[in-house]
Design a protein around this motif. Structure first.
Motif: not given
Length: 159
Positions: A101, A85, A121
């Motif tokens: 994000g 992100a 992530r």
């Protein structure tokens, strides 16, 4: 500043004296799946270039709703093997940290990036894809659906 191809510089599009016309909209879950993100694709009225923006968040997180060219997003994404992100914040530097994000969630929804390994992530670019190609495909599908619906409606009316 404009590039050598005389394409208008669209950074800071929110301040420019033109309106980008929204031509496609969709919704996807955020990366955390705690909210839904609405996004839009638009076309510059003079240059014909495609642009992307975040339009709404069902949660409370702030974000940048300015247009970014698909080309500038592809510059960050295409070929990348470690996208986060934070890396996506390069598209709108100095704006809300949520923006990267939310943008990454939209790109995942469109099939441009995928989760890398087991780390949710960390994402990677899906080879042979680009945001520009994906959006052009979506627009063609949308146009074909609209054309088919219009033809079906005329047949039902006996035209």
């Amino acid at each position: 500043m404009a590039d050598e191809t005389n394409t208008p510089d669209l950074e800071g599009a929110a301040d420019a004296d033109f309106e980008i016309e929204a031509i496609y909209a969709d919704t996807c879950p955020s990366l955390s799946e705690r909210s839904d993100i609405q996004f839009e694709v638009g076309r510059h009225p003079k240059a014909g270039t495609l642009h992307f923006r975040l339009a709404n968040n069902s949660g409370r997180g702030m974000f940048c709703d300015e247009w970014a060219s698909l080309m500038s997003i592809d510059e960050v994404v295409v070929g990348a093997s470690r996208l986060t992100a934070k890396a996506m914040n390069a598209v709108h530097p100095g704006k809300s940290v949520n923006t990267g994000g939310f943008l990454l969630a939209c790109l995942r929804h469109l099939g441009i990036v995928r989760v890398k390994d087991d780390n949710s992530r960390l994402h990677e670019h899906v080879p042979t894809t680009s945001l520009e190609r994906s959006v052009e495909d979506l627009l063609r599908q949308q146009q074909a659906t609209t054309s088919t619906s219009a033809k079906r409606g005329k047949r039902q009316q006996g035209v």
